[in-house]
Design an enzyme around this catalytic site. Structure first.
Site, PDB file in Angstrom:
ATOM      1  N   HIS A 192       0.471  21.881  31.107  1.00 29.59           N
ATOM      2  CA  HIS A 192      -0.554  21.741  32.148  1.00 29.59           C
ATOM      3  C   HIS A 192      -1.189  23.115  32.431  1.00 29.59           C
ATOM      4  O   HIS A 192      -2.416  23.265  32.401  1.00 29.59           O
ATOM      5  CB  HIS A 192       0.100  21.162  33.412  1.00 29.59           C
ATOM      6  CG  HIS A 192      -0.804  20.998  34.591  1.00 29.59           C
ATOM      7  ND1 HIS A 192      -1.285  19.765  34.992  1.00 29.59           N
ATOM      8  CD2 HIS A 192      -1.308  21.900  35.468  1.00 29.59           C
ATOM      9  CE1 HIS A 192      -2.057  19.928  36.063  1.00 29.59           C
ATOM     10  NE2 HIS A 192      -2.084  21.216  36.376  1.00 29.59           N
ATOM     11  N   GLU A 193      -0.362  24.094  32.664  1.00 30.37           N
ATOM     12  CA  GLU A 193      -0.891  25.433  32.982  1.00 30.37           C
ATOM     13  C   GLU A 193      -1.584  26.060  31.774  1.00 30.37           C
ATOM     14  O   GLU A 193      -2.553  26.810  31.925  1.00 30.37           O
ATOM     15  CB  GLU A 193       0.228  26.340  33.507  1.00 30.37           C
ATOM     16  CG  GLU A 193       0.908  25.851  34.788  1.00 30.37           C
ATOM     17  CD  GLU A 193      -0.057  25.557  35.937  1.00 30.37           C
ATOM     18  OE1 GLU A 193      -1.146  26.156  35.965  1.00 30.37           O
ATOM     19  OE2 GLU A 193       0.285  24.711  36.786  1.00 30.37           O
ATOM     20  N   HIS A 201      -5.190  25.089  31.916  1.00 23.09           N
ATOM     21  CA  HIS A 201      -5.982  25.936  32.829  1.00 23.09           C
ATOM     22  C   HIS A 201      -6.332  27.267  32.168  1.00 23.09           C
ATOM     23  O   HIS A 201      -7.472  27.728  32.207  1.00 23.09           O
ATOM     24  CB  HIS A 201      -5.177  26.234  34.101  1.00 23.09           C
ATOM     25  CG  HIS A 201      -5.138  25.113  35.098  1.00 23.09           C
ATOM     26  ND1 HIS A 201      -6.276  24.560  35.639  1.00 23.09           N
ATOM     27  CD2 HIS A 201      -4.103  24.452  35.681  1.00 23.09           C
ATOM     28  CE1 HIS A 201      -5.946  23.610  36.516  1.00 23.09           C
ATOM     29  NE2 HIS A 201      -4.629  23.512  36.551  1.00 23.09           N
ATOM     30  N   GLU A 232      -9.084  21.170  36.617  1.00 28.81           N
ATOM     31  CA  GLU A 232      -7.997  20.192  36.580  1.00 28.81           C
ATOM     32  C   GLU A 232      -8.154  19.268  35.376  1.00 28.81           C
ATOM     33  O   GLU A 232      -7.154  18.810  34.811  1.00 28.81           O
ATOM     34  CB  GLU A 232      -7.976  19.393  37.892  1.00 28.81           C
ATOM     35  CG  GLU A 232      -6.699  18.635  38.144  1.00 28.81           C
ATOM     36  CD  GLU A 232      -5.471  19.526  38.385  1.00 28.81           C
ATOM     37  OE1 GLU A 232      -5.630  20.758  38.595  1.00 28.81           O
ATOM     38  OE2 GLU A 232      -4.347  18.974  38.362  1.00 28.81           O
TER      39      GLU A 232
END
Lengths: 483, 483
Positions: A256-257, A260, A286
């Protein structure tokens, strides 16, 4: 110096100060000794204040006016820089410095009250701080005369140009599509919990990230209480994860990170140290983290890679069983641990409630009951304890109203981008099975990332997919998961 | 707001920006991915420039004049704040911004040329960059009209108020006292090298620091190519060491850096976030690191503690043998690895040469020969390779002239303070044998550290010991070592 050069020099300074703020924030979560926190708060406050003074200074307005009065000689990039600089400048200037200070104080006091109230599961102890936040946030919203609704002004902080009505329409369609899926979930979905030792998790996090391009020349991977990412420059990308429990949340959070940070990594180099050199909005950001979480990390096709990396760490699991464990659908109380289908419903509830709080349809005293009613209506879940109900999130305590929608809009954009990737490039299943993400990475770089802040959310979605924001791709993804 | 409050608010901002610069510098050496360096250089340059603008702004001069025109209502602390603020302000204002920029560029170019020249042992390749640095540094010194000699202006950057003549007198006495000691060193001093594995070094570094008060609530201990310390606040102290080779340089370096950080740690709390909240000079700072290095870490009394901690790491050594190894006296080529007696002689050579370079008595082309002559005269060592001769230090490449003396003055002050401690508190041998440094720490806090920048170097030495700077305590220490 010409006005455009003066402006660009100021924007470069602001970008540099922003990066230093990111470093200080990263350090605070990852490296700083606990006794450093008070001084760090002073340091961050001073940096914020100085950056605000530089951004909102009179001379910036003078440079802008001079450039705008004869912008004929500007190239495309400078035109975009000036356009966004004017927008940011007007937004900075219309909020009185005194109110900014009051908001910061109320946010700090709110978070402190919230921590105690959540500990004691005592909403009443939090209510006064929440009321104060709401009062100031309404005052803040009233500073923006050019938007029809107070909530629009708040949304603009996170997702410029997406109006309240648009969110309402999207969320109505989304809820209508998701609710039926919860009606007949197969019982067989209830699986035993994973029991992955820390060492295996750590090996898998490092191994998986390395296979998708995280090298130590440009990246750091650390541990923090709440996973996050900071991009200090395109050559200095920092993500964190956490190792709690024996599932593979650490792996999912790391990917997930990564999403980003990859967004920031692939912004066009000529935008670095300008006002355009970051992701364009919270929902677009997001969408990038959710794309790597929902469509890569949790996908059946990528499960063999995760299973291989866990095996290298000494934990053996069948890829099919791992994939099933990563995609259990089950309505539950807590947003941050919700599955892909119920997650947006948690967001819809928060959006409805904060809109009513801001626009006056809901009093703070009635919030817990409204929360519990909404959980029953949207998710069929009974809330018996405010600590895992209305007190679970920090956002309202911090005065962050208008932020929640971006979490769900991000899921929608992720699904729409993913569908477009597979339409254009064909199924990625075979490549994902080999951890070959080069085509995905390059497509995202070309279609989404490189633009930085040059395009706002919906324009960027349209640029990338040929269509405005749609709900159907996410619903199709959800139906496949629920099936 | 009253002028004094305006001034104090500005000084607090500057202290906060300084701390952020320290964080960025620490991170660059310890944490940053290599590809982040270019952006980090921009960030640090922007921070420096903004801090300079805030420090040298017209309004600061106006506040100072207003306060000075009627300072009758000020307390002692505010009077010191205003006195030092005026001094710093005048020094900032008298150097043109353009020259500051040229110095920074020449420093950066000089370091780059030096790296290549040292690699190739080719002084000629470095000479033009050195000449440019000298030209600009002379121009810089000429900005200060209130000092009789150019070199005084440079010394003031590192050690305010210590004139060239004072350094010359001190160094003359020092060389006269040290040189005879080298004439008849006992042959038996030649000991075999230690062979301490990395793990034992690491265990001993952590264990020793813990025993003298380094806890993780306030301290970080990390690894960097060159050991250093940064104090971000009194609650956030960071030291580094390095693990190279199989000696215990890692341990000695850690205690050296502890000395620097403890100085900042014990400055009076009311000086934090003022212009007085740091160590007063380079030589005073070096005295603190050298006190912990020379008089604690290398002392015979403390050797059992080091031996115990090494043993915990699996390396057995007799305390007496360790002590002997830590105190071998042997003239050698390289300053940073020199023993306690020859170290100041390396500094005296550099002082003589840079004074001649600045004041015109020595041409750059003649520097290598002058270096080699000086090494033979002062240390009896023959230099056959400029890489380990005149090219060994980065300071001149970076334009840092006037810095070197503080290293030797620091050794002298350390010995003088140590003698005073033992005079007042009695021998510390028994306490050191138990790693009990509380009395030393408290004495330093009370006599030296708490004053911050309120007293300049010699005034502070006098405050702490009742006498001005003296050479004899160091010579006595050296004679004991050579004996």
């Amino acid at each position: 110096m010409a006005a455009i050069d003066e402006l660009r020099a100021r924007l470069a300074d602001l970008a540099d100060l922003h990066a230093l703020g990111s470093l200080a924030a990263w350090d605070q979560q990852v490296m700083m000794p606990s006794e450093g926190s008070q001084a760090r708060a002073h340091q961050l406050a001073a940096l914020d204040r100085l950056a605000h003074e530089l951004a909102a200074a009179d001379e910036v307005g003078e440079w802008l006016s001079e450039i705008e009065s004869d912008g004929s000689g500007l190239g495309d990039l400078d035109r975009d820089i000036v356009r966004i600089a004017r927008r940011d400048y007007e937004r900075q200037r219309c909020v009185p410095a005194e109110l900014v200070g009051e908001l910061a104080q109320a946010s700090s006091a709110g978070q402190s009250a919230w921590r105690k109230a959540r500990e004691a599961s005592d909403f009443g102890a939090f209510a006064p701080a929440l009321r104060r936040n709401l009062e100031l946030v309404r005052e803040y919203a009233a500073c923006f005369k050019d938007v029809p609704r107070a909530y629009d002004a708040l949304l603009n902080n996170y997702d410029f140009g997406v109006p309240t009505e648009r969110i309402q329409a999207v969320f109505t369609e989304l809820a209508a599509g998701l609710t039926p899926l919860l009606a007949d979930l197969p019982e067989a979905r209830l699986l035993g919990a994973l029991e992955v030792p820390y060492e295996a998790q750590k090996t898998a996090v490092e191994g998986t990230l390395k296979r998708i391009g995280v090298n130590e020349d440009r990246w750091r991977v650390d541990v923090s209480p709440h996973p996050f990412s900071e991009s200090l420059s395109q050559g200095d990308l920092r993500i964190t994860t956490r190792y709690e429990g024996e599932g593979v949340e650490s792996l999912i959070a790391a990917l997930h990170e990564f999403g980003h940070a990859l967004y920031e990594r692939q912004i066009a180099p000529e935008l670095e140290r300008t006002n355009l050199g970051h992701g364009t909005s919270m929902s677009m950001h997001e969408s990038q983290s959710k794309l790597w979480e929902n469509h890569v990390a949790r996908s059946r096709a990528f499960a063999p890679v995760l299973a291989q990396e866990l095996a290298r760490g000494g934990y053996k699991i069948d890829a099919g069983a791992l994939s099933a464990a990563l995609n259990q659908i089950r309505p539950s109380l807590i947003r941050v641990s919700a599955d892909q289908i119920t997650y947006p419903l948690h967001i819809i509830l928060r959006f409805e409630l904060e809109l009513a709080l801001i626009e006056g349809g809901l009093d703070v005293d009635d919030l817990p009951a409204a929360w519990n009613d909404g959980m029953a209506r949207l998710l069929g879940v009974e809330v018996t304890d405010d600590a895992v109900g209305v007190l679970q999130d920090i956002h309202w305590a911090a005065g962050a109203f208008g932020y929640f929608p971006s979490y769900a809009i991000g899921c929608l954009i992720a699904a729409q981008l993913w569908a477009q990737i597979e339409t254009e490039l064909g199924s990625q299943d075979a490549a994902l099975g080999k951890a070959d993400v080069a085509a995905i990475r390059d497509w995202l770089g070309e279609r989404v990332h490189r633009h930085g802040r040059r395009l706002d959310t919906e324009a960027l979605v349209e640029q990338a997919t040929g269509r405005g924001l749609e709900v159907e791709p996410f619903l199709a993804h959800a139906r496949a998961l629920a099936g």
